[in-house]
Design a protein around this motif. Structure first.
Motif, mmCIF file in Angstrom:
data_model
loop_
_atom_site.group_PDB
_atom_site.id
_atom_site.type_symbol
_atom_site.label_atom_id
_atom_site.label_comp_id
_atom_site.label_asym_id
_atom_site.label_seq_id
_atom_site.Cartn_x
_atom_site.Cartn_y
_atom_site.Cartn_z
ATOM 1 N N LEU A 23 0.840 -1.203 0.000
ATOM 2 C CA LEU A 23 0.000 0.000 0.000
ATOM 3 C C LEU A 23 0.873 1.251 0.000
ATOM 4 N N THR A 24 1.388 1.590 -1.175
ATOM 5 C CA THR A 24 2.328 2.713 -1.302
ATOM 6 C C THR A 24 1.720 3.916 -2.008
ATOM 7 N N GLY A 25 0.503 3.750 -2.529
ATOM 8 C CA GLY A 25 -0.084 4.795 -3.355
ATOM 9 C C GLY A 25 0.224 4.603 -4.825
ATOM 10 N N LYS A 26 1.002 3.577 -5.127
ATOM 11 C CA LYS A 26 1.319 3.239 -6.522
ATOM 12 C C LYS A 26 0.736 1.861 -6.848
ATOM 13 N N HIS A 27 0.793 1.492 -8.125
ATOM 14 C CA HIS A 27 0.368 0.171 -8.565
ATOM 15 C C HIS A 27 -1.060 -0.167 -8.123
ATOM 16 N N GLU A 28 -1.954 0.770 -8.363
ATOM 17 C CA GLU A 28 -3.385 0.581 -8.087
ATOM 18 C C GLU A 28 -3.675 0.380 -6.595
ATOM 19 N N THR A 29 -2.961 1.112 -5.765
ATOM 20 C CA THR A 29 -3.223 1.070 -4.317
ATOM 21 C C THR A 29 -3.295 2.484 -3.761
ATOM 22 N N ALA A 30 -3.938 2.615 -2.611
ATOM 23 C CA ALA A 30 -3.901 3.863 -1.861
ATOM 24 C C ALA A 30 -2.747 3.799 -0.867
ATOM 25 N N SER A 31 -2.363 4.942 -0.336
ATOM 26 C CA SER A 31 -1.338 4.967 0.709
ATOM 27 C C SER A 31 -1.883 4.322 1.973
#
Length: 432
Positions: A352-360
């Motif tokens: 969950l980094t905010g990248k690759h279709e995820t939120a932070s």
């Protein structure tokens, strides 16, 4: 390279590791062998045939196949029950077999059983007995017949749930009348990654190297894009045979990564079906000589992680005016974001980094059709004014008993203070 999983015949031929010049056993070669055998007259045993067959270049016969495929039904009423439980790590599945005197239809017909908890990290050596309580039954796709898989949870000899038994707490929440009345539905998207056995590197990747960048692999077809389809298909069919409510499967964004969906399932059934499906997947990869990992970020860098997105709705969400109920549920979820994140799987911060279709992982957000949010609402739900929400935060190694029951608890049983609710409403309004 994964062995293709297909129904095996009695005389299945397999290539040995030492063979470098072997060619497929053709129908003509089989006919020749059978003709030679018939000319010699009836044999007293199958030994001569096995010798003939094993002389063909690089091939051997799996002599256990006949015994493994025995159908016991015509000869005995007794069945084999495979008792399955979750080990001390909270993600490992363990199992052992026992004979039951006759076929059963309900877990209550099965005896409780014990195991050595000191060997699974669930009890001390000086008091190691842990008791298995049968909770759900599935048909056994490996043994066939009337044989069964049994999902169990674990208790002390005094009848108390052991700390790693998350099913017991989930069952309490789902037994609450308010939750029962809302008939909570779950659709769980289980992502997983297949690894090569010796190097623990994704299936289809060059050893020590990388494939081309992401793009062509998601739902792709072709030898250079799809790695492990035989395992995915075998798992799909085995789950259908077992009675698991599997609803689909597809190749994922990272090569060597796959997903299957289970649901819609009601209440505690969602967790039972996910754990049974994971056990079946472990067994299939075991037979294929491939390693299964549910690590949420198995490869660092510019590669998608593995999640377990959980689609959720209640009766009120599915009825007219349900979109407002969904918004209220999202508000509650925003206020308990930290509680949910802490229970949504180990190593999830790497995903969950905010990248690759995820939120932070540190910020709660929601949106319509936005896969970069914590909670996604579908376009159709917005259009119809009712439907479901998707919680995109759970990691691939999450415990489905925890996630499903926590969603029900937060949205149906937990009430925030008026001040907290008002503040959260302001933040969410700005977020949208």
């Amino acid at each position: 390279m994964a062995q293709i999983l297909a129904p095996t015949s009695q005389w299945q031929m397999r290539i040995t590791k030492s063979s470098t010049t072997a060619s497929p056993m053709t129908a003509k070669m089989w006919s020749s062998l059978l003709l030679k055998q018939n000319k010699r007259g009836p044999t007293k045993s199958s030994a001569k045939f096995r010798v003939l067959a094993s002389k063909s270049e690089g091939y051997t016969i799996n002599r256990l196949e006949g015994l493994l495929n025995l159908d016991l039904t015509p000869f005995t009423d007794r069945i084999i029950a495979e008792y399955i439980w979750i080990g001390g790590s909270g993600i490992d599945v363990r199992s052992k077999s026992r004979t039951i005197s006759k076929p059963v239809e309900h877990p209550s017909e099965l005896p409780k059983w014990n195991y050595d908890g000191s060997s699974t990290g669930q009890a001390p050596g000086e008091d190691s007995e842990v008791i298995l309580y049968p909770q759900a039954i599935f048909k056994d796709p490996f043994r066939g017949g009337n044989n069964i898989l049994v999902i169990c949870d674990a208790y002390t000899p005094q009848g108390e749930p052991i700390p790693t038994n998350k099913r017991a707490r989930a069952a309490e929440i789902f037994a609450n009348q308010k939750v029962i009345d809302e008939v909570p539905w779950y659709g769980i998207e289980q992502e997983y990654t297949l690894l090569q056995t010796d190097v623990k590197w994704p299936l289809g990747w060059p050893v020590g190297g990388y494939p081309g960048p992401q793009g062509p692999y998601y739902c792709g077809a072709g030898a250079d894009k799809s790695f492990g389809r035989d395992i995915s298909d075998a798992h799909y069919k085995a789950c259908l045979y077992a009675g698991i409510n599997i609803s689909g499967t597809n190749g994922e964004v990272m090569p060597g990564q796959w997903e299957y969906q289970v649901g819609p399932s009601v209440g505690i059934e969602a967790g039972d079906h996910i754990w049974a499906s994971r056990y079946i997947l472990e067994r299939i990869t075991e037979e294929a000589g491939v390693v299964l990992t549910l690590d949420p970020k198995p490869i660092e860098g510019d590669w998608n992680g593995a999640g377990c997105h959980t689609n959720y709705s209640t009766k009120s969400m599915r009825e007219e005016g349900g979109f407002e109920v969904i918004k209220k549920a999202i508000l509650n979820l925003s206020l308990r974001h930290t509680d949910h994140i802490s229970a949504y799987g180990e190593g999830n911060e790497r995903r969950l980094t905010g990248k690759h279709e995820t939120a932070s992982i540190n910020t709660f957000s929601w949106g319509v059709a936005n896969r970069g949010c914590s909670i996604r609402v579908g376009r159709e739900t917005e259009k119809q004014g009712k439907g479901y929400l998707e919680d995109r935060r759970p990691a691939s190694n999450m415990d489905p008993y925890i996630v499903t029951s926590l969603l029900a608890e937060t949205t149906l049983l937990w009430e925030p203070t008026l001040e907290a609710e008002a503040l959260a409403a302001q933040k969410l309004a700005l977020n949208v």
